[in-house]
Design a protein around this motif. Structure first.
Motif, PDB file in Angstrom:
ATOM      1  N   VAL A  37      49.163  39.318  34.937  1.00 41.45           N
ATOM      2  CA  VAL A  37      50.382  39.490  35.737  1.00 41.45           C
ATOM      3  C   VAL A  37      51.266  40.563  35.109  1.00 41.45           C
ATOM      4  N   PRO A  38      52.065  41.244  35.944  1.00 38.94           N
ATOM      5  CA  PRO A  38      52.952  42.284  35.406  1.00 38.94           C
ATOM      6  C   PRO A  38      53.894  41.734  34.334  1.00 38.94           C
ATOM      7  N   ASP A  39      54.278  42.607  33.401  1.00 37.09           N
ATOM      8  CA  ASP A  39      55.200  42.226  32.320  1.00 37.09           C
ATOM      9  C   ASP A  39      56.453  41.564  32.877  1.00 37.09           C
ATOM     10  N   LYS A  40      56.948  40.626  32.121  1.00 38.94           N
ATOM     11  CA  LYS A  40      58.184  39.898  32.432  1.00 38.94           C
ATOM     12  C   LYS A  40      58.061  38.958  33.627  1.00 38.94           C
ATOM     13  N   MET A  41      56.846  38.752  34.138  1.00 35.87           N
ATOM     14  CA  MET A  41      56.614  37.791  35.216  1.00 35.87           C
ATOM     15  C   MET A  41      55.799  36.634  34.655  1.00 35.87           C
ATOM     16  N   SER A  42      56.142  35.423  35.067  1.00 34.44           N
ATOM     17  CA  SER A  42      55.293  34.278  34.742  1.00 34.44           C
ATOM     18  C   SER A  42      54.191  34.216  35.794  1.00 34.44           C
ATOM     19  N   SER A  43      53.198  33.400  35.555  1.00 35.90           N
ATOM     20  CA  SER A  43      52.126  33.270  36.544  1.00 35.90           C
ATOM     21  C   SER A  43      52.669  32.685  37.855  1.00 35.90           C
ATOM     22  N   TRP A  44      53.685  31.817  37.772  1.00 39.73           N
ATOM     23  CA  TRP A  44      54.306  31.272  38.990  1.00 39.73           C
ATOM     24  C   TRP A  44      55.162  32.317  39.694  1.00 39.73           C
ATOM     25  N   ASP A  45      55.818  33.205  38.940  1.00 37.17           N
ATOM     26  CA  ASP A  45      56.557  34.317  39.551  1.00 37.17           C
ATOM     27  C   ASP A  45      55.597  35.199  40.355  1.00 37.17           C
ATOM     28  N   PHE A  47      52.722  34.276  41.617  1.00 33.68           N
ATOM     29  CA  PHE A  47      52.317  33.490  42.792  1.00 33.68           C
ATOM     30  C   PHE A  47      53.310  33.720  43.927  1.00 33.68           C
ATOM     31  N   ASP A  48      54.605  33.550  43.635  1.00 29.50           N
ATOM     32  CA  ASP A  48      55.652  33.745  44.650  1.00 29.50           C
ATOM     33  C   ASP A  48      55.648  35.181  45.177  1.00 29.50           C
ATOM     34  N   TYR A  49      55.489  36.134  44.280  1.00 28.26           N
ATOM     35  CA  TYR A  49      55.478  37.552  44.627  1.00 28.26           C
ATOM     36  C   TYR A  49      54.358  37.866  45.628  1.00 28.26           C
ATOM     37  N   LEU A  50      53.124  37.416  45.307  1.00 24.71           N
ATOM     38  CA  LEU A  50      51.999  37.688  46.203  1.00 24.71           C
ATOM     39  C   LEU A  50      52.138  36.943  47.528  1.00 24.71           C
ATOM     40  N   LEU A  51      52.629  35.725  47.480  1.00 22.69           N
ATOM     41  CA  LEU A  51      52.801  34.948  48.701  1.00 22.69           C
ATOM     42  C   LEU A  51      53.821  35.612  49.623  1.00 22.69           C
ATOM     43  N   GLU A  52      54.971  35.977  49.070  1.00 25.09           N
ATOM     44  CA  GLU A  52      56.052  36.535  49.872  1.00 25.09           C
ATOM     45  C   GLU A  52      55.785  37.961  50.338  1.00 25.09           C
ATOM     46  N   ARG A  53      55.174  38.771  49.491  1.00 25.28           N
ATOM     47  CA  ARG A  53      55.015  40.198  49.823  1.00 25.28           C
ATOM     48  C   ARG A  53      53.670  40.554  50.442  1.00 25.28           C
ATOM     49  N   ALA A  54      52.618  39.780  50.102  1.00 24.31           N
ATOM     50  CA  ALA A  54      51.274  40.134  50.589  1.00 24.31           C
ATOM     51  C   ALA A  54      50.629  39.021  51.411  1.00 24.31           C
ATOM     52  N   ASN A  55      51.285  37.860  51.476  1.00 26.74           N
ATOM     53  CA  ASN A  55      50.721  36.722  52.203  1.00 26.74           C
ATOM     54  C   ASN A  55      49.352  36.335  51.634  1.00 26.74           C
ATOM     55  N   VAL A  56      49.255  36.367  50.298  1.00 23.31           N
ATOM     56  CA  VAL A  56      48.025  36.020  49.590  1.00 23.31           C
ATOM     57  C   VAL A  56      48.326  34.877  48.633  1.00 23.31           C
ATOM     58  N   VAL A  57      47.443  33.895  48.620  1.00 19.57           N
ATOM     59  CA  VAL A  57      47.605  32.728  47.749  1.00 19.57           C
ATOM     60  C   VAL A  57      46.483  32.710  46.716  1.00 19.57           C
ATOM     61  N   GLY A  58      46.861  32.418  45.489  1.00 21.70           N
ATOM     62  CA  GLY A  58      45.897  32.250  44.406  1.00 21.70           C
ATOM     63  C   GLY A  58      46.377  31.125  43.518  1.00 21.70           C
ATOM     64  N   THR A  59      45.861  31.071  42.305  1.00 23.25           N
ATOM     65  CA  THR A  59      46.194  29.991  41.376  1.00 23.25           C
ATOM     66  C   THR A  59      46.885  30.548  40.138  1.00 23.25           C
ATOM     67  N   PRO A  60      48.134  30.106  39.877  1.00 19.79           N
ATOM     68  CA  PRO A  60      48.801  30.540  38.645  1.00 19.79           C
ATOM     69  C   PRO A  60      48.006  30.095  37.413  1.00 19.79           C
ATOM     70  N   GLY A  61      47.864  31.005  36.474  1.00 20.27           N
ATOM     71  CA  GLY A  61      47.092  30.703  35.272  1.00 20.27           C
ATOM     72  C   GLY A  61      47.619  29.536  34.474  1.00 20.27           C
ATOM     73  N   TYR A  71      48.411  35.036  33.488  1.00 19.43           N
ATOM     74  CA  TYR A  71      47.263  35.420  34.302  1.00 19.43           C
ATOM     75  C   TYR A  71      47.328  34.708  35.649  1.00 19.43           C
ATOM     76  N   PHE A  72      46.567  35.230  36.604  1.00 16.03           N
ATOM     77  CA  PHE A  72      46.561  34.694  37.956  1.00 16.03           C
ATOM     78  C   PHE A  72      45.142  34.780  38.490  1.00 16.03           C
ATOM     79  N   ARG A  73      44.644  33.692  39.074  1.00 16.85           N
ATOM     80  CA  ARG A  73      43.255  33.662  39.538  1.00 16.85           C
ATOM     81  C   ARG A  73      43.156  33.774  41.053  1.00 16.85           C
TER      82      ARG A  73
END
Length: 93
Positions: A37-45, A47-61, A71-73
């Motif tokens: 995941v990008p610097d200064k983001m948690s894996s849950w951050d 998750f929210d980023y991809l969900l809100e901006r790309a409509n993609v769901v994965g699993t926070p590391g 990390y994000f899977r």
């Protein structure tokens, strides 16, 4: 067969995400892609980023324990069209 289909999905995902500048792990022996995941983001951050901006769901590391944080899977278990469309949405954020 089916295993090769999903592994090809993983190859497509890995290639697209690496081209977009993400640091990627996996996708070679199992149909899962791990994104650093990008610097200064948690894996849950992320998750929210991809969900809100790309409509993609994965699993926070962090769901995999302390070592998974950062990390994000993503799973390659989907149709080819859905995989290609999801990668395009992530790349174009």
């Amino acid at each position: 067969g089916l295993i090769n289909f999903y592994m090809e999905n993983a190859r497509i995902m890995k290639s697209k995400l690496q081209t977009a500048g993400f640091k990627i792990y996996g996708g070679e022996n199992a149909p899962y892609i791990w994104i650093k995941v990008p610097d200064k983001m948690s894996s849950w951050d992320f998750f929210d980023y991809l969900l809100e901006r790309a409509n993609v769901v994965g699993t926070p590391g962090s769901g995999f324990g302390l070592a998974g944080e950062g990390y994000f899977r993503l799973s390659a278990f989907n149709s080819r069209l859905n995989v290609i469309n999801a990668m395009e949405r992530i790349i174009n954020i």
